[in-house]
Design an enzyme around this catalytic site. Structure first.
Site, PDB file in Angstrom:
ATOM      1  N   MET A 148      -4.813   7.311  -6.935  1.00  0.00           N
ATOM      2  CA  MET A 148      -3.794   6.606  -6.170  1.00  0.00           C
ATOM      3  C   MET A 148      -3.342   7.381  -4.916  1.00  0.00           C
ATOM      4  SD  MET A 148      -3.851   3.933  -7.906  1.00  0.00           S
ATOM      5  CE  MET A 148      -2.503   2.889  -7.382  1.00  0.00           C
ATOM      6  N   ARG A 149      -4.258   8.099  -4.323  1.00  0.00           N
ATOM      7  CA  ARG A 149      -3.959   8.819  -3.074  1.00  0.00           C
ATOM      8  C   ARG A 149      -4.948   8.373  -2.019  1.00  0.00           C
ATOM      9  NH1 ARG A 149       0.898  11.592  -3.573  1.00  0.00           N
ATOM     10  NH2 ARG A 149       1.069  12.272  -5.728  1.00  0.00           N
ATOM     11  N   ASN A 162     -14.678   3.291  -4.142  1.00  0.00           N
ATOM     12  CA  ASN A 162     -13.357   3.026  -4.709  1.00  0.00           C
ATOM     13  C   ASN A 162     -13.369   1.665  -5.392  1.00  0.00           C
ATOM     14  OD1 ASN A 162     -10.525   3.361  -5.127  1.00  0.00           O
ATOM     15  ND2 ASN A 162     -10.155   1.955  -3.418  1.00  0.00           N
ATOM     16  N   HIS A 165     -10.880  -1.538  -6.142  1.00  0.00           N
ATOM     17  CA  HIS A 165      -9.606  -2.091  -5.673  1.00  0.00           C
ATOM     18  C   HIS A 165      -9.278  -3.359  -6.474  1.00  0.00           C
ATOM     19  CE1 HIS A 165      -6.333  -2.942  -3.002  1.00  0.00           C
ATOM     20  NE2 HIS A 165      -6.731  -4.199  -2.975  1.00  0.00           N
TER      21      HIS A 165
END
Ligand code: GRF
Length: 240
Positions: A135-136, A157, A159
């Site tokens: 979560m960065r 990633n 999403h």
């Protein structure tokens, strides 16, 4: 079977996506091995999941680093190869209405944390980095040190929305509040923007009129667990 690719993973929380990837690796349904799992958050369940699978783990405590940066960042705290002007000109994470000082603080403090990640990660022979609920956001400082070959993306990633709709931290929440009748998840490569990189795969699900946000999250996660391993395999196939 094709040669297995070495995959590093970064997480922040429960790690159910990480678990799905670990399971796919262990059952040989994908040509991959997870070589490490790093977290920005100590004590999370995802780290336990990795350790149970005999995967090396580490923590770079972002909250602690950012707190300490708030007391002041000295030149010597920054990575030797950090160039603020260069990173500022590339970054697409912070909008233009934010003050120059705030942008500089953001980029410098994240680079301090990112250098610590890199110092650990770059010791591994890694083909691909997967963000599995990490979560960065990652700044160009970090991205450029992983994507070292021009035009070749090496960071993926997942999403929780059908991009380009609903980028940001609450994809399922945004999907629910908008009243969408279809939700979904997306696996994409990381570029300099937030959730803007090339899409590798997507899965959709139907949202019924009486579905709650919780129902949407449950349906979405089931799709994520299928999609992420498939996209890793697609990447492995692209290297053959
Ligand atoms: C997932 O919904 C993912 O899409 C989002 O964060 C959540 C992580 O869940 N980025 P988990 O840690 O994999 O269980």
């Amino acid at each position: 079977m094709a040669k297995k690719i070495n995959v590093g993973a970064l997480i922040s929380g429960g790690g159910t996506n990480l678990q799905a990837i670990i399971d796919a690796c262990l059952s040989n349904s994908i040509d991959a091995n997870i070589i490490f799992t790093g977290s920005d958050n100590p004590g999370v369940k995802g780290l336990e999941r990795a350790q149970k699978a005999d995967i090396e783990t580490f923590v770079v405590d972002y909250s602690q680093i950012i707190q300490s940066c708030k007391k002041g960042i000295k030149e010597t705290d920054l990575p030797e190869d950090f160039n603020l002007e260069e990173i500022q000109s590339k970054q697409q994470l912070v909008a233009g209405d934010v003050s120059k000082e705030q942008i500089a603080f953001f980029l410098k403090s994240r680079a301090v944390a990112e250098r610590k990640l890199l110092d650990i990660m770059l010791a591994y022979d890694m083909d691909l980095l997967v963000l599995a609920g990490f979560m960065r956001v990652l700044t160009p400082y970090f991205i450029d040190r992983i994507n070292t070959e021009s035009g070749i993306y090496k960071i993926m990633n997942i999403h929780p929305a059908l991009l380009p709709s609903f980028p940001g931290t609450d994809g399922y929440g945004d999907t629910f509040r908008y009243g969408c009748k279809v939700g979904g998840c997306t696996v994409h490569f990381i570029d300099y923007g937030e959730d803007t990189g090339p899409i590798i795969g997507q899965k959709a699900f139907e949202i019924k009129d009486d579905d709650t946000l919780d129902d949407i999250k449950k349906k979405g996660l089931v799709k994520e667990w299928e999609l992420y391993p498939q996209c890793i395999q697609k990447f492995a196939d692209s290297l053959i």
